[in-house]
Design a protein around this motif. Structure first.
Motif, short mmCIF file in Angstrom:
data_model
loop_
_atom_site.label_atom_id
_atom_site.label_comp_id
_atom_site.label_asym_id
_atom_site.label_seq_id
_atom_site.Cartn_x
_atom_site.Cartn_y
_atom_site.Cartn_z
N SER A 152 1.00 -1.23 -0.01
CA SER A 152 0.02 -0.04 0.18
C SER A 152 0.88 1.34 0.12
O SER A 152 2.01 1.53 0.77
N SER A 153 0.27 2.34 -0.74
CA SER A 153 1.12 3.43 -0.82
C SER A 153 0.14 4.66 0.16
O SER A 153 0.76 5.87 0.35
N HIS A 154 -0.55 4.24 0.84
CA HIS A 154 -1.52 4.95 1.90
C HIS A 154 -1.10 4.91 3.30
O HIS A 154 -1.31 3.69 3.87
N GLN A 155 -0.67 5.75 3.77
CA GLN A 155 -0.23 5.69 5.49
C GLN A 155 -1.37 5.25 6.13
O GLN A 155 -1.13 4.30 7.20
N GLU A 156 -2.75 5.56 6.10
CA GLU A 156 -3.83 5.38 6.91
C GLU A 156 -3.89 3.80 6.73
O GLU A 156 -4.26 3.07 7.62
N GLU A 157 -3.84 3.15 5.48
CA GLU A 157 -4.13 1.79 5.38
C GLU A 157 -3.19 1.01 6.03
O GLU A 157 -3.35 0.05 6.42
N ARG A 158 -1.83 1.68 5.87
CA ARG A 158 -0.72 0.72 6.69
C ARG A 158 -0.96 0.64 8.01
O ARG A 158 -0.77 -0.37 8.61
N GLU A 159 -1.31 1.73 8.61
CA GLU A 159 -1.72 1.82 10.03
C GLU A 159 -2.67 0.77 10.51
O GLU A 159 -2.41 0.04 11.55
N GLN A 160 -3.63 0.77 9.72
CA GLN A 160 -4.78 -0.26 10.15
C GLN A 160 -4.41 -1.64 9.79
O GLN A 160 -4.78 -2.50 10.73
N ARG A 161 -3.49 -1.94 8.99
CA ARG A 161 -3.21 -3.35 8.81
C ARG A 161 -2.15 -3.70 9.69
O ARG A 161 -1.88 -5.13 9.92
N LEU A 162 -1.39 -2.95 10.22
CA LEU A 162 -0.05 -3.35 11.18
C LEU A 162 -0.43 -3.18 12.71
O LEU A 162 0.18 -3.14 13.45
N GLN A 163 -1.72 -2.80 12.75
CA GLN A 163 -2.23 -2.81 14.37
C GLN A 163 -3.04 -4.20 14.65
O GLN A 163 -3.90 -4.21 13.80
N PHE A 164 -2.74 -4.80 15.52
CA PHE A 164 -3.33 -6.18 15.99
C PHE A 164 -4.16 -6.06 17.34
O PHE A 164 -3.19 -5.63 17.92
N VAL A 165 -5.29 -6.49 17.39
CA VAL A 165 -5.77 -6.54 18.66
C VAL A 165 -6.16 -7.85 19.01
O VAL A 165 -7.10 -8.62 18.37
N VAL A 166 -5.94 -8.25 20.41
CA VAL A 166 -6.29 -9.74 20.85
C VAL A 166 -6.89 -9.21 22.19
O VAL A 166 -6.47 -8.50 23.10
N VAL A 167 -7.89 -9.81 22.42
CA VAL A 167 -9.09 -9.32 23.34
C VAL A 167 -9.02 -10.76 24.44
O VAL A 167 -9.52 -11.87 23.86
N GLY A 168 -8.71 -10.47 25.60
CA GLY A 168 -8.60 -11.69 26.41
C GLY A 168 -7.57 -11.88 27.15
O GLY A 168 -6.50 -12.37 26.50
N GLY A 169 -7.04 -11.53 28.40
CA GLY A 169 -5.69 -11.55 29.14
C GLY A 169 -5.56 -13.02 29.84
O GLY A 169 -4.90 -13.00 30.60
N GLY A 170 -6.45 -14.04 29.31
CA GLY A 170 -6.12 -15.25 29.85
C GLY A 170 -5.05 -16.14 29.00
O GLY A 170 -4.24 -15.56 28.41
N TYR A 171 -5.07 -17.39 29.36
CA TYR A 171 -3.98 -18.17 28.65
C TYR A 171 -3.97 -18.06 27.40
O TYR A 171 -3.14 -17.81 26.44
N ALA A 172 -5.03 -18.26 26.60
CA ALA A 172 -5.48 -18.38 25.20
C ALA A 172 -4.82 -16.89 24.60
O ALA A 172 -4.21 -16.71 23.45
N GLY A 173 -5.36 -16.03 25.02
CA GLY A 173 -5.07 -14.52 24.48
C GLY A 173 -3.68 -14.01 24.74
O GLY A 173 -2.82 -13.66 23.87
N THR A 174 -3.09 -14.33 25.95
CA THR A 174 -1.68 -13.79 26.01
C THR A 174 -0.57 -14.65 25.21
O THR A 174 0.09 -14.21 24.86
N GLU A 175 -0.99 -16.06 25.16
CA GLU A 175 -0.01 -16.96 24.36
C GLU A 175 -0.07 -16.39 22.92
O GLU A 175 0.83 -16.55 22.32
N THR A 176 -1.42 -16.38 22.55
CA THR A 176 -1.68 -15.90 21.13
C THR A 176 -0.77 -14.48 20.62
O THR A 176 -0.27 -14.43 19.69
N ALA A 177 -0.99 -13.47 21.60
CA ALA A 177 -0.28 -12.40 21.31
C ALA A 177 1.02 -12.44 21.35
O ALA A 177 1.89 -11.87 20.55
#
Length: 448
Positions: A152-177
């Protein structure tokens, strides 16, 4: 006279272990064993974050049921309704055909699904880490985001694609992140035009502490490891709404994001609601001996059952973990055998083996039998436990070989694309809308 039929619903930890033990305890003329499962394998759920990160191949964590079970007939389908009065289970086979399976003894181990809550957009834009397909999709998707950001040549799209959110601070969420952050951090070096500082991982949990079950010392250690790697941990915060390219948190932050991984707890399989029996937060109420009150010949265990924790006492219920599910499977096999032979049943009791959290590399925190470990010793214990819990030598060898190869050769960043057009929703992956109403169940049973 035909032998009594024992019908087991679910081929996960509890169901497969129960069937395996019953094969050893009962002769072929004492009982007919049948197991209903839409998959032909037992999935080793604790290692799905390793699959999502490409450290392990999917085959490593999928133990074939037919390798473990020799006398049990596998019914390839999912149970979509239970009529306990008629002692019948409605099964939708993998080819779409519906059949009715009769039973003398029923062992319910349908497991759990990802808990969604009523948050706008989660059902359309989030995926869990509960199935092999989800783990494989997540790996493809994360690598795709790096490729698309680089293209992508668009900064906004790059930021969207390069941010990742994991919801849940248990074992599955922490290990996945933890595992996926290591993957993207290493992969970024192979993209010369990509600014590594744009890659951001967020771990969000409404709880005030990360993995409180570990205790303050180990919990704080895990928190420090995650933060040192650059994972932004937000505690006491949840998700307010989700769109295709944003995640809005309850503290009013709006994160540009096209990847939402949802591990915020589990809910019992929707199959439980078809029984019309008493539940505790959705889990089927059972006695300490795993029998269901008021339902003749029905046992329930694993994530879908509220099994009393007689060791802790009071109103304590066993948590929905693989450790408990396996042991309950063994206990259920003993009690089904006892019921069949007219002997008294025994209560399920356990000795806690502790907790293990693998954060990748040589970083881990573990609490085997109450002993607190960090770093390499904790990692040895964590991986040793997983190898021991895998049910075949083939699976253990594959897993150990994958770990060794990854440690020596590092990661490969291959986007296969084979799930590119699959609808990436919790409902699509976990098939939570497949179940019948009580009226539909009665109709199927009566016409069978």
């Amino acid at each position: 006279m035909a032998a009594p039929r024992i019908l087991i619903v679910g081929g996960g930890f509890a169901g497969m272990e129960c069937a395996h033990k019953l094969e050893r305890k009962l002769s072929s003329h004492e009982a007919e064993l049948r197991l209903i499962s839409p998959m032909d394998h037992q999935l080793y759920l604790p290692l799905l974050p390793h699959v999502a990160a490409g450290v392990l191949t999917p085959q490593s964590v999928a133990v074939p049921l037919r390798r473990m079970l020799r006398r049990t007939a596998i019914v390839p389908g999912g149970a979509v309704g239970v009529d306990t009065k008629a002692k019948a289970v409605v099964v939708r086979k993998i080819n779409g055909e519906e059949v009715v399976e009769r039973y003398d003894y029923l062992v319910l181990t349908p497991g759990s699904v990802t808990r969604q809550f009523d948050i706008p957009g989660v059902d359309r834009h989030a995926v869990g880490v509960k199935t092999l397909a989800e783990a494989a999709w997540i790996r493809d998707h994360v690598i795709s985001q790096l490729d698309l950001a680089a293209a992508s040549s668009h900064q906004e799209e790059r930021e969207q694609r390069l941010q990742f959110v994991v919801v849940g601070g248990g074992y599955a969420g922490t290990e996945t992140a933890a595992y996926l952050q290591r993957l993207t951090s290493a992969a970024a070096k192979r993209y010369p035009g990509l600014d590594p500082s744009l890659i951001k991982w967020h771990l969000v949990d409404v709880a005030p502490k990360l993995m409180p079950e570990l205790g303050p010392r180990l919990g704080d250690k895990a928190m420090a490891i995650m933060q040192r790697r650059g994972v932004q941990v937000s505690l006491g915060v949840s998700v307010a709404k989700v769109t295709e390219d944003t995640v809005t948190l309850t503290d009013d932050r709006v994160l540009p994001c096209r990847t939402l991984i949802w591990t915020a707890g589990v809910a019992p399989s929707p199959l439980i609601a078809t029984l019309g029996a008493e539940t505790n937060r959705g889990r089927l109420v059972v006695r300490p001996d795993l029998t269901v009150p008021g339902l003749d010949g029905v046992f329930a265990l694993g994530d879908a059952a509220a099994v009393p924790d007689v060791v802790k006492g009071g109103d304590a219920i066993c948590p929905p973990t693989a450790q408990h599910a396996m042991r309950q499977g063994w206990a259920a096999a003993k009690n089904v055998t006892a019921a069949l032979r007219g002997f008294p049943l025994a209560d399920y009791r356990h000795k806690d083996l502790g907790l293990v959290v693998d954060l990748g590399g040589i970083q881990a925190v573990s609490k085997p039998l109450g002993v607190q470990l960090t770093g390499l010793p904790a990692q040895v214990v964590a991986r040793g436990y997983h190898l021991g819990a895998l049910r075949t030598l083939t699976a253990r060898f594959r897993t150990a070989a994958n770990w060794g190869l990854n440690a020596v050769a590092g990661d490969d960043y291959v986007r296969t694309g084979f799930q590119a057009h699959r609808p990436a929703t919790l409902k699509g992956f976990e098939m939570t809308d497949a179940y019948l109403s009580p009226e539909e169940i009665s109709e199927r049973v009566e016409s069978a």
